[in-house]
Scaffold this motif. Structure first.
Motif, PDB file in Angstrom:
ATOM      1  N   ASP A 114      42.056  17.554  23.542  1.00  0.00           N
ATOM      2  CA  ASP A 114      40.861  18.333  23.997  1.00  0.00           C
ATOM      3  C   ASP A 114      39.726  17.672  23.295  1.00  0.00           C
ATOM      4  O   ASP A 114      40.197  17.451  22.024  1.00  0.00           O
ATOM      5  CB  ASP A 114      41.079  19.925  23.531  1.00  0.00           C
TER       6      ASP A 114
ATOM      7  N   ASN B  80      36.215  21.537  28.389  1.00  0.00           N
ATOM      8  CA  ASN B  80      35.906  22.756  29.099  1.00  0.00           C
ATOM      9  C   ASN B  80      36.539  22.749  30.536  1.00  0.00           C
ATOM     10  O   ASN B  80      35.674  22.938  31.378  1.00  0.00           O
ATOM     11  CB  ASN B  80      34.355  22.766  29.213  1.00  0.00           C
TER      12      ASN B  80
ATOM     13  N   THR C 256      39.608  26.637  26.314  1.00  0.00           N
ATOM     14  CA  THR C 256      40.682  25.692  26.843  1.00  0.00           C
ATOM     15  C   THR C 256      41.940  25.757  26.061  1.00  0.00           C
ATOM     16  O   THR C 256      42.823  25.695  26.573  1.00  0.00           O
ATOM     17  CB  THR C 256      39.907  24.362  27.190  1.00  0.00           C
TER      18      THR C 256
ATOM     19  N   SER D 128      36.709  21.502  23.199  1.00  0.00           N
ATOM     20  CA  SER D 128      35.867  22.565  24.420  1.00  0.00           C
ATOM     21  C   SER D 128      35.413  23.714  23.714  1.00  0.00           C
ATOM     22  O   SER D 128      35.924  24.314  22.623  1.00  0.00           O
ATOM     23  CB  SER D 128      37.011  22.856  25.391  1.00  0.00           C
TER      24      SER D 128
END
Length: 401
Positions: free
Chosen positions: A89, A63, A96, A92
């Motif tokens: 990641d 995020n 993002t 998120s």
């Protein structure tokens, strides 16, 4: 007789405080004297042909949509020394990955992957970095971990790698230039930063004791072969200060570890306002996950002695004991010592001023009054030292961690 008893008590308390503060002052002074010998700040550089494809960059995200754009733009400006830019990641929910994919359309070095479900005993950040390391190209000689909130200069990677190779470092991380915006953080953030500067050697000094090594995961460059030899980030799996934990583990293995001034090549906007700075940054500054219990207590004693107490002691003398006989009595010596510590503290503001971008900050003049926040900063370290985080960046952790 009452006045005599009061004077005796005042002298006894003063003598006790002197016994506590004098050794700590000597330790602090020995560290500050190393400053003139430190390696100069890293300069941005242009790559040369031998650097072609030497670096894999890994960015852990969760995020980060509101603050990752400057990083993506800055990484696109890095040259051919960068082989790949992997954004790992952790599912998120704010878009993002979409921002990374948009950058990938312009720069094919970008790619985004989702890390595997977080295993028991792992903290999210080292797990994401470990995944990035495992999936990065083995043809790269260097692994560079970067945080999503940094703003890199176009010559960052080339300057960092050239310096690391010239100085023979196996691992080197950089201290950034901090971007300040609001009055509260202009006052509090430098006081929190000073808790690190007082405990460790200045950036640019090669620390000989592995347990005193400092590191910053916001910009963390390591030889890929060294990271492979220590099992990636596995030795720092449960640490909320994985950068320092991993750096010290690597130093213990005999590798050369450096911590340098990166204010000319790296900016960072960490937290929004004083309250977020107090909550988020303050809970990791104690470095307890990378520190033995005895070392932690020693650091707390040092900070209380040379940073937390001086302003309070001088203020107490001004308010309660304005009369002092100018003779070498314990109260007079105590006042002199703490005035000396305050002079050092205000002088340190001049030394760290280049580490701050206050161009657009409201109330930027409060930076020069940050020594008045020192008691609060030291209190924050004490509070954090005895609490294990149960939530970090939206993730909840069990008490077993």
């Amino acid at each position: 007789m009452t006045n005599d008893n009061a004077l005796i008590a005042e002298s006894a308390i003063s003598l006790l405080l002197l016994v506590i503060q004098v050794p700590a002052t000597a330790i602090l002074f020995s560290r500050l004297l190393k400053g003139p010998r430190r390696h100069p700040p890293i300069e941005p550089q242009q790559p040369t042909p031998e650097l072609l494809g030497r670096v894999s960059i890994v960015v852990p995200t969760l995020n980060e949509a509101l603050r990752i754009s400057p990083l993506l733009a800055g990484l696109s400006q890095q040259s051919y020394e960068v082989r790949e830019i992997m954004v790992v990641d952790s599912k998120s929910s704010d878009g993002t990955p979409d921002l990374v994919k948009a950058s990938q359309q312009k720069d094919p070095r970008f790619r985004v992957m989702t890390d595997d479900p977080l295993p028991s005993g792992w903290v999210g950040r080292p797990w994401a970095l470990h995944n990035g390391f495992l999936y990065s190209s083995e043809a790269s000689q260097w692994f560079l971990g970067l945080d999503a909130d940094i703003q890199p200069h176009p010559g960052l990677v080339a300057g960092l790698v050239k310096t690391a190779e010239a100085q023979g470092y196996d691992l080197v991380s950089l201290s950034p230039q901090f971007i300040l915006k609001y009055p509260g953080e202009c006052w509090l953030q430098p006081a929190l930063l000073m808790t690190l500067l007082y405990r460790f050697d200045p950036a640019g000094i090669n620390t000989e004791q592995p347990e005193r090594v400092m590191a910053n995961g916001q910009c963390f460059l390591c030889r890929r072969s060294v990271l492979a030899a220590v099992g990636g980030y596995s030795s720092a799996r449960s640490s909320f200060c994985d950068d320092v934990t991993l750096a010290r583990n690597i130093a213990i293995q005999g590798y050369k570890v450096g911590f340098l001034d990166g204010a000319k090549v790296l900016k960072v906007r960490m937290y929004e306002g004083a309250m977020e700075t107090w909550k988020e940054w303050g809970r990791s500054l104690d470095l307890k996950d990378a520190t033995s219990r005895s070392q932690l207590w020693g650091d707390l004693w040092l900070l209380a002695s040379v940073q937390g107490l001086p302003f309070l002691i001088v203020l107490t003398f001004l308010l309660i004991s304005p009369r002092l006989s100018y003779s070498p009595t314990p109260p007079f010596l105590l006042l002199g010592l703490n005035l000396f510590l305050l002079v050092i503290r205000f002088a340190m503001l001049i030394a760290i001023a280049p580490s701050y971008d206050r161009t657009n900050a409201k109330g930027s003049w409060l930076f020069w009054l940050s020594p008045l926040a020192d008691p609060l900063a030291v209190l924050r370290i004490f509070l954090s030292a005895f609490r294990t985080p149960r939530e970090w960046r939206g993730r909840k952790y069990s008490a077993e961690l």
